[in-house]
Design an enzyme around this catalytic site. Structure first.
Site, short mmCIF file in Angstrom:
data_model
loop_
_atom_site.label_atom_id
_atom_site.label_comp_id
_atom_site.label_asym_id
_atom_site.label_seq_id
_atom_site.Cartn_x
_atom_site.Cartn_y
_atom_site.Cartn_z
N TYR A 36 -70.49 -6.75 28.65
CA TYR A 36 -70.83 -8.01 29.65
C TYR A 36 -72.00 -8.52 29.58
CZ TYR A 36 -70.76 -10.54 33.96
OH TYR A 36 -71.19 -11.48 35.00
N ASN A 52 -87.47 -3.26 33.24
CA ASN A 52 -85.85 -3.25 33.24
C ASN A 52 -85.39 -2.01 33.55
OD1 ASN A 52 -83.21 -4.31 32.94
ND2 ASN A 52 -83.44 -4.18 30.78
N GLY A 53 -84.67 -1.73 34.36
CA GLY A 53 -83.87 -0.49 34.64
C GLY A 53 -83.89 -0.04 35.90
N CYS A 102 -82.32 -7.23 35.41
CA CYS A 102 -83.76 -7.75 35.01
C CYS A 102 -83.71 -8.26 33.48
CB CYS A 102 -84.79 -6.53 35.12
SG CYS A 102 -85.09 -5.95 36.73
N GLY A 159 -81.00 -12.11 35.03
CA GLY A 159 -81.76 -12.29 36.48
C GLY A 159 -81.89 -13.47 36.83
#
Length: 496
Positions: free
Chosen positions: A264, A123-124, A18, A44
């Site tokens: 990354y 997000n998570g 996300c 995303g």
């Protein structure tokens, strides 16, 4: 419209699930959000959504499958999202569920309470979502999606607090796992991070009274926003009428930021904790060259994520750097039809070897990680087919031996190559002349921890490498996941 299908060979990459963005106090806030989400598209790529509020029209929303550029740059869509306050979300679903994704799973989610509406973007990953969902359904909640994030809305609905920020605090205290949340009411923009700060969230300013919240600083740059600071682990910020109020809903906490954001996930032009992501990745390459030197003729990145580390490796080793693999920049979603023929083509659709540069050379390939290892084997075959004399892999992260349960799309542990093989067995299976990973201490040094990793109190969440989970993955344990011996005891001691 059918859900966006990822490239069939992308399953050998770890994916952040996300990206989130919110804006308040600016004209046509949804346009700012669309630009911010475009900058966060790497986080995303399956779907996205925007919710806005206007005093005359109230709350409005748009949810679409596909890229931001294909959906939220159209005047007719953006005209339906007026107002000075908006939030948005881009999504990458977990492996294996893309074909079954429904538009109702696309965030932001919205709930109407007696004191007004609220939209949230998360997000998570909530590690106790299954237990919470069962409890809420038993008490009468009706879920509209399959997302764990919807639990937050239902928990807020059951709170007895008198305003939405306090209800959100109530809800988030029930949640375990990792979360950075952006929410909006009719007049407020809210941002909050979990007590460990696993997932990122930053605050920026636009003009005199405008503010934005975003997953990364690169999303501030695209709209010309000034970076103010990171939202701290366990902090909630409530923004209204040009002012920022802050509170600590969870009490004192020690951050455990996801170290793979450095490796990354984050864009290389973002800044994390005052440190350039690009510079950190370059320094990982320096550490690799020191830890695993090799005699070779050419250092070559696996584009694009391996590029900064390859530059650092070349600078430290003195081996010339070259673009031995060229990435096709124009593979859009319209190209993909996951037939057997395309699957067999594999990475050749996305990457091509620069044969004139590779032929006869001893090549060091630098990549960010090895997950299943299938892509590494295909890239090695391409390099050998181009006439390389030797192929050596250098990996800019430690072996990925444990799945992530905090918002990253990771295969089950039995699909992770490093969980099944020793580094030497991995080298033989991939078929390269040598294979080395940066050490966990080396990775910590690269992110600025000169003393390396503190084994008793690690400074980051590095569970995908170490198996030391900072929050118990309750749902996965219920399904039979087995943690590293001693990990549950360490978790209990940390909780106490």
């Amino acid at each position: 419209m059918q859900p966006f299908l990822a490239h069939p060979f992308d399953s050998d990459r770890l994916h952040e699930e996300c990206g989130i963005f919110g804006a308040i106090g600016v004209a046509d806030a949804s346009n700012f959000v669309a630009l911010g989400l475009h900058a966060l598209q790497h986080r995303g790529q399956e779907a996205g959504g925007i919710v806005s509020h206007d005093a005359d029209q109230g709350f409005n929303s748009a949810h679409r499958f596909g890229y931001v550029r294909d959906n939220f740059t159209k005047a007719d869509v953006m005209a339906t999202l007026p107002g000075p306050l908006a939030i948005g979300h881009v999504r990458y679903s977990t492996a294996g569920s893309k074909a079954n994704t429904a538009i109702r799973d696309v965030q932001p989610f919205f709930g109407e309470f007696h004191m007004g509406g609220c939209a949230i973007a998360h997000n998570g990953n909530i590690t106790n979502a299954a237990a919470l969902r069962r409890e809420l359904i038993e008490r009468g909640s009706i879920f509209q999606s399959s997302s764990d994030s919807e639990c937050i809305i239902h928990l807020m609905a059951r709170s007895i607090q008198r305003n939405i920020p306090e209800r959100m605090k109530d809800a988030l205290r029930r949640i375990e796992g990792a979360f950075s949340v952006i929410a909006m009411t009719r007049t407020k923009l809210i941002g909050v991070r979990d007590p460990l700060g696993v997932r990122p969230l930053v605050l920026g300013r636009v003009g005199d009274d405008g503010f934005v919240l975003a997953s990364e600083t690169c999303a501030l740059d695209i709209i010309g926003a000034e970076f103010v600071r990171e939202v701290e682990p366990g902090e909630m910020v409530v923004i209204s009428k040009g002012k920022v109020q802050t509170s600590r809903p969870f009490g004192p906490s020690q951050g455990r930021f996801c170290i793979f954001e450095h490796v990354y996930f984050s864009r290389p032009d973002s800044i994390i904790s005052g440190r350039s992501v690009y510079e950190t990745r370059r320094q990982i390459g320096v550490e690799l060259a020191r830890e695993a030197p090799i005699e070779a003729d050419l250092v070559c990145p696996v584009p694009d994520s391996g590029t900064p580390a390859a530059i650092g490796f070349a600078q430290e080793s003195g081996i010339p750097y070259g673009m031995g693999i060229i990435r096709n920049q124009y593979m859009g979603r319209t190209f993909i039809e996951p037939t057997d023929q395309i699957r067999n083509m594999g990475v050749r659709l996305k990457l091509n070897v620069n044969r004139a540069l590779i032929r006869g050379k001893r090549v060091v390939l630098v990549d960010d990680s090895v997950v299943r290892g299938t892509t590494s084997r295909k890239i090695k075959d391409m390099i050998m087919d181009a006439g390389a004399a030797e192929v050596h892999f250098r990996i800019a992260s430690p072996p990925t031996a444990w799945p992530c349960f905090y918002g990253v799309d990771t295969p089950d542990r039995d699909k992770l190559l490093a969980a099944q093989m020793t580094p030497e067995e991995m080298r033989e299976w991939i078929g390269v002349d040598s294979l080395s990973f940066v050490s966990l201490d080396g990775l910590y040094r690269a992110v600025g921890e000169a003393g390396g990793r503190n084994a008793k109190c690690p400074q980051y969440c590095d569970a995908c490498f170490s198996g030391d989970y900072p929050v118990a993955p309750f749902d996965q344990l219920e399904r039979g996941f087995r943690m590293k011996p001693g990990s549950e005891t360490a978790l209990n001691e940390a909780a106490e």
